[in-house]
Design a protein around this motif. Structure first.
Motif: not given
Length: 224
Positions: A182, A191, A195, A199
């Motif tokens: 993160k 991003s 993330y 996806n």
């Protein structure tokens, strides 16, 4: 408060979730199984949670962790119940389901208080993901040892479990390295690596679950 075009709220995740929900709604709304009909509701809640999280983050410019911490409960209860329905024909009692849900509830509440409601319940999510991966592997074992013939590539249960296996195996790795992932941004996509990985995992998951809905519909029609 910031403002964003409505189009930016439709990401790869939300589009995949919406498509999967619509496919499930079309093919499963008359299904006799409560678990398969509940999948429609779960997918709608997933899309709603993801969209709400985007609005809170992009429009109100506020942390959206409460949305995802809350959704962990929905995810755990639905997925656990669905696995129970898969294992029930093999003689597994509902007490296994209640025992697991009681345990994960204690872990979840304890972690929320430990992080003082200010961070994601990563430990609970990691343990949940590991348990679901093991459940997927156990389902495969039961199918391999089952004397009844079933073409797996046409099996709705097989494709549902396969999607769950890909997603939760990847989720386990992401949750273990949650703090690292993160914090590392990919400048090209603006991003986190986590993330982007999610996806990809979501696209795989909802592709498999969409196909499982179609297979379930075909199975139901063939038994008429």
């Amino acid at each position: 408060m910031g403002s964003v075009p409505l189009s930016k709220l439709f990401t790869l995740n939300t589009v995949a979730e919406l498509i999967c929900f619509l496919i499930a709604l079309i093919f499963l709304y008359r299904d006799k199984s409560a678990a398969w009909r509940l999948l429609i509701v779960y997918l709608l809640l997933t899309f709603t949670a993801e969209t709400t999280g985007l609005i809170i983050r992009k429009v109100f410019l506020s942390p959206n962790l409460p949305v995802y911490n809350t959704f962990v409960v929905v995810e755990c209860f639905f997925t656990s119940y669905f696995f129970y329905t898969l294992f029930k024909p093999y003689g597994y009692s509902v007490k296994w389901l209640f025992g697991w849900l009681a345990l994960v509830t204690v872990m979840y509440i304890s972690e929320l208080f430990y992080v003082q409601f200010a961070d994601f319940v990563a430990v609970t999510a990691s343990i949940m993901s590991i348990v679901f991966v093991l459940a997927c592997m156990w389902f495969y074992y039961l199918k391999l040892t089952d004397e009844r013939y079933e073409p797996l590539l046409q099996s709705a249960e097989f494709w549902w479990v396969s999607g769950a296996l890909f997603f939760y195996f990847g989720s386990t790795a992401c949750n273990i390295f949650f703090d690292y992932l993160k914090q590392n941004e990919v400048s090209t996509y603006n991003s986190s690596i986590r993330y982007i990985i999610f996806n990809v995992l979501n696209i795989i998951l909802y592709s498999f679950w969409s196909f499982s809905s179609v297979c379930r519909y075909r199975q139901r029609k063939s038994f008429r």
